[in-house]
Enzyme design. Structure first.
Site, PDB file in Angstrom:
ATOM      1  CG  HIS A 246      49.630  45.299 -16.243  1.00  0.00           C
ATOM      2  ND1 HIS A 246      49.598  45.171 -15.204  1.00  0.00           N
ATOM      3  CD2 HIS A 246      48.600  46.019 -16.874  1.00  0.00           C
ATOM      4  CE1 HIS A 246      48.148  45.432 -14.783  1.00  0.00           C
ATOM      5  NE2 HIS A 246      47.736  45.991 -15.763  1.00  0.00           N
TER       6      HIS A 246
ATOM      7  CG  HIS B  20      44.051  42.744 -15.298  1.00  0.00           C
ATOM      8  ND1 HIS B  20      43.102  43.728 -15.549  1.00  0.00           N
ATOM      9  CD2 HIS B  20      45.149  43.499 -15.066  1.00  0.00           C
ATOM     10  CE1 HIS B  20      43.488  44.790 -15.698  1.00  0.00           C
ATOM     11  NE2 HIS B  20      44.841  44.954 -15.234  1.00  0.00           N
TER      12      HIS B  20
ATOM     13  CG  ASP C 121      64.260  28.476  -7.114  1.00  0.00           C
ATOM     14  OD1 ASP C 121      65.079  28.482  -6.349  1.00  0.00           O
ATOM     15  OD2 ASP C 121      63.809  27.530  -7.406  1.00  0.00           O
TER      16      ASP C 121
ATOM     17  CG  HIS D 259      45.635  47.748 -11.555  1.00  0.00           C
ATOM     18  ND1 HIS D 259      46.279  48.972 -12.005  1.00  0.00           N
ATOM     19  CD2 HIS D 259      45.278  46.924 -12.676  1.00  0.00           C
ATOM     20  CE1 HIS D 259      46.297  48.719 -13.337  1.00  0.00           C
ATOM     21  NE2 HIS D 259      45.804  47.600 -13.731  1.00  0.00           N
TER      22      HIS D 259
ATOM     23  CE1 TYR E 123      67.500  24.867 -11.184  1.00  0.00           C
ATOM     24  CE2 TYR E 123      67.574  26.448 -13.069  1.00  0.00           C
ATOM     25  CZ  TYR E 123      66.830  25.135 -12.407  1.00  0.00           C
ATOM     26  OH  TYR E 123      65.896  24.904 -13.036  1.00  0.00           O
TER      27      TYR E 123
HETATM   28 ZN   LIG Z   1      45.510  46.542 -15.720  1.00  0.00          ZN
END
Ligand SMILES: [Zn+2]
Length: 238
Positions: free
Chosen positions: A102, A104, A127, A176, A234
Site C-alpha cells: 500500500h 500513497h 502487460d 484514499h 515473454y
Molecule cells: Zn493509506
C-alpha cells in the site's frame, strides 16, 4: 491464541518484506512512512508486515512484525502497520496472492481521489493489468466509523467479485490510495511501481487527448497473455 513458529521460510520472508518496503522508498512512492508492504507464509499462515511509524532508514529484518491471519500479533513484536486489517482481509479472500503493498504514490492516488478507474491506454498497462485498474465504492459513514481498516478490505474484495486478483493486481481505494499485490513481496512492490508509472502516463494521455480511447481487447489480450498464463512467451523459459 494462534501458535507462532520460527522457520527459515519465515526469516527469508522478513528479508523479502523489508526489501519490498525499501524498494517503494527507492522508487519515490513513499513520503515519510506512508506506505507498507507485507507477505504471507501460506504453509503456516503467518504474515510478516512493516512496523507502524518506524523510519525506513532504521528498518531491519528483525523489526518486521509477525502476525496470524486473525490479526493476533506475535508477543513482544513492534506494533504492526495501521493498515494490517486490510492486508489480512486480502490474504483471506485472495488465496493466490502472497504479498500486499500500500502506498500513497502521487499519480495513482490522484486517480483514486478523482474516483476514476485507470483505463488501459497502452501496452505497459496491458502487460500488468488485464483491464482498467478499478476504483472501490465510497465507504459509508458507518463503515468509516467502525472497523474502517477492515471495511477498506471489504470494499476492495466486493469490487473484485468475478475478477481474478492476479489478472489485475491493483485497486484504487476511492478518496484514499492504491493497494497492490502479487505472488511475492518483490512482485507486489514491482506492481506498485509499474502502477504509478501507468497512472502518470494515463494522466498525461488524458491531458493530451481527453477523449483518448483505451487499447482494443485484442491488444490488451495480446500483451497480457504474452506475460501471463500457460502460453506466456515473454522473458526466458523457466
Ligand atoms: Zn493509506
Amino acid at each position: 491464541m494462534p501458535t507462532f513458529t520460527d522457520s527459515a521460510t519465515l526469516e527469508t520472508l522478513k528479508h523479502e518484506v523489508l526489501e519490498a518496503n525499501l524498494d517503494l522508498v527507492k522508487a519515490g512512492l513513499v513520503l515519510f512512512t506512508f506506505g507498507n508492504a507485507s507477505g504471507i507464509d501460506r504453509e503456516t499462515n503467518q504474515i510478516v508486515i512493516k512496523p507502524s511509524g518506524v523510519s525506513y532508514s532504521h528498518l531491519k529484518p528483525e523489526h518486521m512484525v509477525v502476525c496470524a491471519l486473525d490479526g493476533t500479533v506475535k508477543p513482544d513484536s513492534l506494533r504492526p502497520s495501521s493498515d494490517l486489517a486490510t492486508h489480512l482481509h486480502l490474504y483471506r479472500e485472495f488465496p493466490t496472492i502472497g504479498a500486499v503493498v500500500h502506498t500513497h504514490s502521487t499519480y495513482a492516488t490522484s486517480w483514486a481521489q478523482a474516483a476514476r478507474e485507470i483505463p488501459p491506454f497502452g501496452t505497459t498497462h496491458a502487460d500488468y493489468f488485464h483491464g482498467p485498474v478499478p476504483v472501490t465504492a465510497e465507504l459509508t459513514d458507518e463503515e468509516i466509523g467502525h472497523h474502517y481498516v477492515h471495511n477498506t478490505g471489504l470494499a476492495i474484495t466486493r469490487r473484485f467479485q468475478g475478477t481474478d486478483p492476479l489478472a489485475i493486481p491493483a485497486v484504487l481505494v476511492r478518496g484514499h490510495a492504491p493497494f497492490c499485490w502479487g505472488r511475492t513481496p518483490h512482485e507486489a512492490a514491482h506492481n506498485a511501481i509499474v502502477l504509478e508509472n501507468v497512472a502518470h502516463m494515463a494522466y498525461q494521455t488524458v491531458l493530451l487527448n481527453p477523449t483518448a480511447p483505451p487499447v482494443s481487447q485484442a491488444l490488451l489480450d495480446r500483451h497480457h497473455f504474452r506475460k501471463h498464463g500457460a502460453a506466456a512467451t515473454y522473458g526466458q523459459a523457466r
